[in-house]
Design an enzyme around this catalytic site. Structure first.
Site, mmCIF file in Angstrom:
data_model
loop_
_atom_site.group_PDB
_atom_site.id
_atom_site.type_symbol
_atom_site.label_atom_id
_atom_site.label_comp_id
_atom_site.label_asym_id
_atom_site.label_seq_id
_atom_site.Cartn_x
_atom_site.Cartn_y
_atom_site.Cartn_z
ATOM 1 C CG ASP A 87 -0.266 0.095 2.540
ATOM 2 O OD1 ASP A 87 0.799 -0.549 2.699
ATOM 3 O OD2 ASP A 87 -0.772 0.786 3.440
ATOM 4 C CD GLU A 151 4.197 1.150 6.879
ATOM 5 O OE1 GLU A 151 4.964 1.561 7.763
ATOM 6 O OE2 GLU A 151 3.793 1.889 5.942
#
Length: 454
Positions: A87, A151
């Site tokens: 991400d 994250e």
């Protein structure tokens, strides 16, 4: 040999990396990019299989999926677990980008795009180094991959995933490329990360805003009280005054402090870059030591009373602040969180009511520099950059690293290749092409050296 491999496969590698970058896997915008998260996870699956993994699965979590892959050479051999995240941060504001954030562009020897460094580029370094050692039959230990998609929003699902898949993730060491070096010409390994504790405090005085002429000097002003409470947390020497706050702060090994002395640091340039005339911090420590080895206390926001145009003479009913502490390894964020809550409740005057609550936190982390895997990483940097990397503790936090140690019981080596100039989280994120290639050489060497490590 790896240099030749990179040269021969450079065009293919770049296109593979670009195929990841072109997917706008922004975890902070699930309504807009939910399907992109799945697409990116599936693309990683394809790339890991092509790189030589025996098995790769896209596994569900409470949030975005985890990509798990493995190459088992021998069940009795050592195992390296490689962690990364697919991400990325939102690209806004778009108007500040010099090129499209999700259409990678090579310019001036750099790749410019969101995720070029954090963390698609750095995770890709790990995947290609793995590809090299597998395809040349050089790998003698097992390798596992875990790539998460949350994250950048705090990894809310990863702790549960790790707890429920301990056997799957069993390993001897975790390897991560998601940190930075001191500079392009000064390689470094991150050996420590500070933890974090964060609170919001509310101070209430009278039950409504009061006329400052009619009541000034008769009742306590919540903003005045809050400022005094906050000011008293640190003394003139920059030391935090809360009782027992430093009880668990470790003494940094002399060898690491010697390495700190080798770090080039131009204090005048540092001040100029920040436009400040003087630095401030805990007495008895250098700026680098304060930022990496010592805890800190900061006010992240403060508000209350009238803030509109012109004047309004009131004593406000309430005042608020957001407070944070950066913590060092062995300081438990929950213990410190409760300690600070109890401290403010105890020292607050009876003229006001204080409500303080912990918002979130994370543990710090330290990697021993005598760890065999750390020594292997050192040799990797030496091979790729021509000099031994310095051991550096960073002021920031990556809470999931401490979570790995708590749940999986293994240490993490932070083998990052980012640079401050890469502008992660900002417009015009980038990574120099030569850092990609040197990173691959360093990680490939790590795998070869780790097999020799005792």
């Amino acid at each position: 040999m790896i240099k030749e491999y990179i040269q021969e496969n450079q065009e293919r590698m770049l296109e593979e990396l670009f195929s990841l970058i072109r997917i706008p896997s922004v975890s902070a915008q699930p309504e807009k990019h939910g399907k992109d998260m799945i697409r990116c996870a599936e693309r990683w699956k394809e790339l890991l299989l092509a790189a030589g993994a025996d098995k790769v699965e896209v596994m569900p979590t409470e949030g975005n999926p985890v990509v798990y892959g493995e190459k088992i050479i021998d069940p009795k051999a050592k195992t390296v677990l490689i962690y990364g995240h697919y991400d990325v941060m939102p690209a806004e504001p778009f108007e500040l980008w010099k090129s499209e954030p999700f259409e990678p562009e090579i310019r001036d020897g750099h790749i410019w795009a969101r995720g070029a460094d954090d963390d698609k580029g750095q995770s890709f370094i790990q995947a290609k180094a793995f590809e090299y050692v597998v395809k040349h039959n050089l790998l003698k230990h097992n390798v596992k991959f875990i790539l998460e998609g949350e994250e950048e929003v705090g990894s809310p699902s990863l702790s549960t995933f790790c707890s429920t898949h301990k056997d799957l993730l069993k390993s001897d060491v975790i390897l991560v490329s998601d940190t930075s070096m001191l500079s392009k010409d000064l390689p470094s390994l991150t050996t420590g990360l500070r933890g974090l504790a964060y609170w919001q405090i509310e101070v209430t005085g009278p039950n409504h805003d009061l006329h400052s002429g009619h009541f000034g000097g008769a009742v306590a002003n919540p903003i005045n009280v809050l400022c005094k409470l906050i000011s008293d947390v640190t003394n003139a020497d920059g030391k935090i005054t809360i009782p027992h706050f430093y009880d668990d702060v470790e003494d940094v090994p002399a060898e690491e402090r010697k390495m700190v002395e080798q770090i080039p640091f131009d204090i005048e340039a540092y001040k100029r870059s920040l436009d400040v005339e003087e630095l401030f911090g805990e007495k008895g420590y250098s700026t680098i030591e304060r930022n990496g080895f010592r805890p800190s206390f900061d006010v992240c926001g403060i508000w209350g009373g009238y803030q509109g145009e012109g004047s309004k003479t009131v004593i406000p009913s309430k005042a608020y602040a957001k407070l944070s502490c950066r913590l060092v390894p062995h300081q438990d964020h929950e213990k410190i969180g409760q300690m600070v809550v109890e401290y403010f409740q105890k020292v607050a005057p009876r003229s006001v009511k204080v409500n303080i609550r912990s918002l979130h936190g994370g543990q710090g982390y330290v990697c021993p520099i005598n760890l065999p895997a750390y020594k292997a990483a050192e040799k990797g940097f030496e091979k790729a950059f021509g000099k031994r990397p310095l051991a550096v503790r960073r002021g920031g936090s990556i809470p999931i690293i401490a979570t790995f140690e708590q749940i999986l019981g293994v240490k993490t080596v932070l083998m990052g290749f980012g640079l401050e100039s890469n502008s992660i989280h900002s417009p015009n994120e980038n990574i120099p092409l030569d850092m990609l290639w040197k990173g691959m050489e360093a990680v490939a060497t790590f795998h070869l050296e780790y097999d020799k490590a005792e």
